[in-house]
Design a protein around this motif. Sequence first.
Motif, PDB file in Angstrom:
ATOM      1  N   LEU A  30     -19.232 -34.073  17.881  1.00  0.00           N
ATOM      2  CA  LEU A  30     -19.042 -34.245  19.312  1.00  0.00           C
ATOM      3  C   LEU A  30     -19.455 -35.652  19.741  1.00  0.00           C
ATOM      4  CD1 LEU A  30     -18.082 -32.471  21.648  1.00  0.00           C
ATOM      5  CD2 LEU A  30     -20.431 -31.728  21.985  1.00  0.00           C
ATOM      6  N   LEU A  31     -18.513 -36.370  20.365  1.00  0.00           N
ATOM      7  CA  LEU A  31     -18.779 -37.703  20.891  1.00  0.00           C
ATOM      8  C   LEU A  31     -18.586 -37.705  22.400  1.00  0.00           C
ATOM      9  CD1 LEU A  31     -16.838 -39.965  18.329  1.00  0.00           C
ATOM     10  CD2 LEU A  31     -19.191 -39.127  18.174  1.00  0.00           C
ATOM     11  N   ASP A  32     -19.233 -38.641  23.074  1.00  0.00           N
ATOM     12  CA  ASP A  32     -19.039 -38.832  24.507  1.00  0.00           C
ATOM     13  C   ASP A  32     -17.844 -39.762  24.677  1.00  0.00           C
ATOM     14  OD1 ASP A  32     -19.170 -39.822  27.192  1.00  0.00           O
ATOM     15  OD2 ASP A  32     -21.303 -39.329  27.284  1.00  0.00           O
ATOM     16  N   ALA A  33     -16.786 -39.298  25.356  1.00  0.00           N
ATOM     17  CA  ALA A  33     -15.557 -40.082  25.486  1.00  0.00           C
ATOM     18  C   ALA A  33     -15.775 -41.405  26.207  1.00  0.00           C
ATOM     19  CB  ALA A  33     -14.493 -39.264  26.221  1.00  0.00           C
ATOM     20  N   ARG A  34     -16.871 -41.528  26.953  1.00  0.00           N
ATOM     21  CA  ARG A  34     -17.160 -42.793  27.643  1.00  0.00           C
ATOM     22  C   ARG A  34     -17.720 -43.831  26.686  1.00  0.00           C
ATOM     23  NH1 ARG A  34     -21.118 -40.150  31.934  1.00  0.00           N
ATOM     24  NH2 ARG A  34     -21.695 -39.127  29.963  1.00  0.00           N
ATOM     25  N   ILE A  35     -18.373 -43.360  25.606  1.00  0.00           N
ATOM     26  CA  ILE A  35     -19.013 -44.282  24.646  1.00  0.00           C
ATOM     27  C   ILE A  35     -18.824 -43.749  23.216  1.00  0.00           C
ATOM     28  CG2 ILE A  35     -20.702 -45.296  26.217  1.00  0.00           C
ATOM     29  CD1 ILE A  35     -22.757 -43.224  25.121  1.00  0.00           C
ATOM     30  N   PRO A  36     -17.585 -43.724  22.722  1.00  0.00           N
ATOM     31  CA  PRO A  36     -17.342 -43.159  21.386  1.00  0.00           C
ATOM     32  C   PRO A  36     -18.077 -43.861  20.255  1.00  0.00           C
ATOM     33  CG  PRO A  36     -15.291 -43.337  22.613  1.00  0.00           C
ATOM     34  CD  PRO A  36     -16.331 -44.095  23.392  1.00  0.00           C
ATOM     35  N   ILE A  37     -18.346 -45.158  20.405  1.00  0.00           N
ATOM     36  CA  ILE A  37     -19.075 -45.884  19.363  1.00  0.00           C
ATOM     37  C   ILE A  37     -20.563 -45.572  19.449  1.00  0.00           C
ATOM     38  CG2 ILE A  37     -19.707 -48.153  18.460  1.00  0.00           C
ATOM     39  CD1 ILE A  37     -17.043 -49.209  19.644  1.00  0.00           C
ATOM     40  N   SER A  38     -21.127 -45.736  20.628  1.00  0.00           N
ATOM     41  CA  SER A  38     -22.566 -45.560  20.804  1.00  0.00           C
ATOM     42  C   SER A  38     -23.010 -44.117  20.604  1.00  0.00           C
ATOM     43  CB  SER A  38     -22.979 -46.031  22.206  1.00  0.00           C
ATOM     44  OG  SER A  38     -22.751 -47.407  22.370  1.00  0.00           O
ATOM     45  N   SER A  39     -22.138 -43.158  20.907  1.00  0.00           N
ATOM     46  CA  SER A  39     -22.532 -41.752  20.792  1.00  0.00           C
ATOM     47  C   SER A  39     -22.299 -41.182  19.399  1.00  0.00           C
ATOM     48  CB  SER A  39     -21.787 -40.893  21.823  1.00  0.00           C
ATOM     49  OG  SER A  39     -20.383 -40.956  21.632  1.00  0.00           O
ATOM     50  N   LYS A  40     -21.800 -42.019  18.493  1.00  0.00           N
ATOM     51  CA  LYS A  40     -21.627 -41.564  17.111  1.00  0.00           C
ATOM     52  C   LYS A  40     -22.891 -41.859  16.316  1.00  0.00           C
ATOM     53  CE  LYS A  40     -18.852 -42.057  12.932  1.00  0.00           C
ATOM     54  NZ  LYS A  40     -18.772 -40.600  12.701  1.00  0.00           N
ATOM     55  N   ASN A  41     -23.541 -40.825  15.840  1.00  0.00           N
ATOM     56  CA  ASN A  41     -24.728 -40.990  15.008  1.00  0.00           C
ATOM     57  C   ASN A  41     -24.280 -41.407  13.605  1.00  0.00           C
ATOM     58  OD1 ASN A  41     -26.996 -40.641  13.357  1.00  0.00           O
ATOM     59  ND2 ASN A  41     -27.783 -38.966  14.597  1.00  0.00           N
ATOM     60  N   PRO A  42     -24.629 -42.623  13.163  1.00  0.00           N
ATOM     61  CA  PRO A  42     -24.173 -43.088  11.848  1.00  0.00           C
ATOM     62  C   PRO A  42     -24.706 -42.246  10.691  1.00  0.00           C
ATOM     63  CG  PRO A  42     -25.806 -44.591  12.769  1.00  0.00           C
ATOM     64  CD  PRO A  42     -25.463 -43.626  13.852  1.00  0.00           C
ATOM     65  N   ASP A  43     -25.756 -41.467  10.937  1.00  0.00           N
ATOM     66  CA  ASP A  43     -26.296 -40.608   9.884  1.00  0.00           C
ATOM     67  C   ASP A  43     -25.387 -39.420   9.570  1.00  0.00           C
ATOM     68  OD1 ASP A  43     -28.485 -42.237   9.793  1.00  0.00           O
ATOM     69  OD2 ASP A  43     -29.796 -40.909  10.944  1.00  0.00           O
ATOM     70  N   ILE A  44     -24.523 -39.056  10.528  1.00  0.00           N
ATOM     71  CA  ILE A  44     -23.709 -37.856  10.364  1.00  0.00           C
ATOM     72  C   ILE A  44     -22.790 -37.953   9.158  1.00  0.00           C
ATOM     73  CG2 ILE A  44     -21.887 -36.426  11.403  1.00  0.00           C
ATOM     74  CD1 ILE A  44     -24.646 -36.012  12.650  1.00  0.00           C
ATOM     75  N   ASP A  45     -22.169 -39.112   8.945  1.00  0.00           N
ATOM     76  CA  ASP A  45     -21.227 -39.263   7.833  1.00  0.00           C
ATOM     77  C   ASP A  45     -21.879 -38.928   6.496  1.00  0.00           C
ATOM     78  OD1 ASP A  45     -19.273 -40.014   9.583  1.00  0.00           O
ATOM     79  OD2 ASP A  45     -19.461 -42.158   9.215  1.00  0.00           O
ATOM     80  N   GLY A 186     -28.096 -48.912  22.634  1.00  0.00           N
ATOM     81  CA  GLY A 186     -29.224 -48.289  23.313  1.00  0.00           C
ATOM     82  C   GLY A 186     -28.993 -48.167  24.805  1.00  0.00           C
ATOM     83  N   LEU A 187     -28.433 -49.219  25.411  1.00  0.00           N
ATOM     84  CA  LEU A 187     -28.148 -49.186  26.843  1.00  0.00           C
ATOM     85  C   LEU A 187     -27.077 -48.156  27.180  1.00  0.00           C
ATOM     86  CD1 LEU A 187     -28.211 -52.996  27.729  1.00  0.00           C
ATOM     87  CD2 LEU A 187     -29.678 -51.226  28.721  1.00  0.00           C
ATOM     88  N   ASN A 188     -26.017 -48.101  26.383  1.00  0.00           N
ATOM     89  CA  ASN A 188     -24.945 -47.132  26.646  1.00  0.00           C
ATOM     90  C   ASN A 188     -25.454 -45.701  26.563  1.00  0.00           C
ATOM     91  OD1 ASN A 188     -22.956 -49.043  27.119  1.00  0.00           O
ATOM     92  ND2 ASN A 188     -22.317 -49.125  24.975  1.00  0.00           N
ATOM     93  N   LEU A 189     -26.327 -45.439  25.597  1.00  0.00           N
ATOM     94  CA  LEU A 189     -26.922 -44.107  25.476  1.00  0.00           C
ATOM     95  C   LEU A 189     -27.793 -43.802  26.689  1.00  0.00           C
ATOM     96  CD1 LEU A 189     -27.880 -44.218  21.698  1.00  0.00           C
ATOM     97  CD2 LEU A 189     -26.132 -42.766  22.725  1.00  0.00           C
ATOM     98  N   ALA A 190     -28.492 -44.817  27.170  1.00  0.00           N
ATOM     99  CA  ALA A 190     -29.341 -44.633  28.348  1.00  0.00           C
ATOM    100  C   ALA A 190     -28.498 -44.421  29.607  1.00  0.00           C
ATOM    101  CB  ALA A 190     -30.265 -45.830  28.521  1.00  0.00           C
ATOM    102  N   PHE A 191     -27.414 -45.178  29.751  1.00  0.00           N
ATOM    103  CA  PHE A 191     -26.538 -45.027  30.922  1.00  0.00           C
ATOM    104  C   PHE A 191     -26.037 -43.588  31.050  1.00  0.00           C
ATOM    105  CE2 PHE A 191     -25.073 -49.699  30.290  1.00  0.00           C
ATOM    106  CZ  PHE A 191     -26.150 -50.159  31.032  1.00  0.00           C
ATOM    107  N   THR A 192     -25.676 -42.995  29.925  1.00  0.00           N
ATOM    108  CA  THR A 192     -25.057 -41.658  29.944  1.00  0.00           C
ATOM    109  C   THR A 192     -26.064 -40.519  29.858  1.00  0.00           C
ATOM    110  OG1 THR A 192     -24.720 -41.821  27.536  1.00  0.00           O
ATOM    111  CG2 THR A 192     -22.879 -42.483  28.955  1.00  0.00           C
ATOM    112  N   GLY A 193     -27.360 -40.846  29.728  1.00  0.00           N
ATOM    113  CA  GLY A 193     -28.390 -39.811  29.756  1.00  0.00           C
ATOM    114  C   GLY A 193     -28.749 -39.228  28.410  1.00  0.00           C
TER     115      GLY A 193
END
Length: 280
Positions: A30-45, A186-193
């Motif tokens: 699950l990604l946030d459509a507003r921040i698909p890069i920032s909301s992707k946890n690189p550990d998941i892969d 970090g900022l994008n994650l903070a913007f979206t909560g």
Amino acid sequence: MNINWYPGHMKKTKEAIKKSLPLIDIIYELLDARIPISSKNPDIDSLVGNKPRIIILNKSDLSNPDNNFKWQKKLSESGTPSILVNSLDNTGINDLIRISNVLMKEKRDKLEKKGIKNKAIRVMIVGIPNVGKSTLINSLSGRKGAKTGNRPGVTKGNQWIKLKGNLELLDTPGILWPKFEDKEIGLNLAFTGAIKDELLDIETLAYRLIEKLVTICPFLLEERYNITISGKSTIEVFEEIGKKRGCILKGGEIDFDKTSNIIIDDFRKGRIGRITLELP
């Protein structure tokens, strides 16, 4: 604004995911459509390996429609199917179930040859905090079984949930990663909560958000707050919004704290408009 947050429960969540993977047929990332890069946890892969996966661009009702489809196309080029979902009105849910069944057809056919019919597809949903997992689960299950909230960290432990379309889902709490090397992420994650507001300076966060929105969609700020942006600095725009919203202290000074909370809340709830912060 340095953001370095890795609570102990996130470490435990990673361990639980590894332990549960042998039971799982498909991963819903699950990604946030507003921040698909920032909301992707690189550990998941590395965590999920070669398990079949579907990327879900959630909160697509809050992101720019044109950019939604650009992101969907970009992500699908990697060979992993992606779906636009709005969990609040169930948009995309039927497509998610359909594609899940398509991915599992070969495995189900093999099981049927062995006499095992109608075996449920077991799904694990993974994503960062506050990306909308619980709301999505409620849409898939058709009930209000999972706790939801607009604060990260509501889901505390693993639980199996029966879903539509003969699916069974193992929910997991959201996980961030140990350190944000890129300050923009970090900022994008903070913007979206995705990061608890208590860990941040809300005035700095609102200032940086305005700075970004002035660059990518100034007209939306002008429409929302009935202001003019051209020729004004970020702080002047900030003060103008405060005045328009009546955030005035004694002596005529702007109440920056109140103004900041209004701006952040308006963005997160889509009142400023449908905004995508990252482009493919």
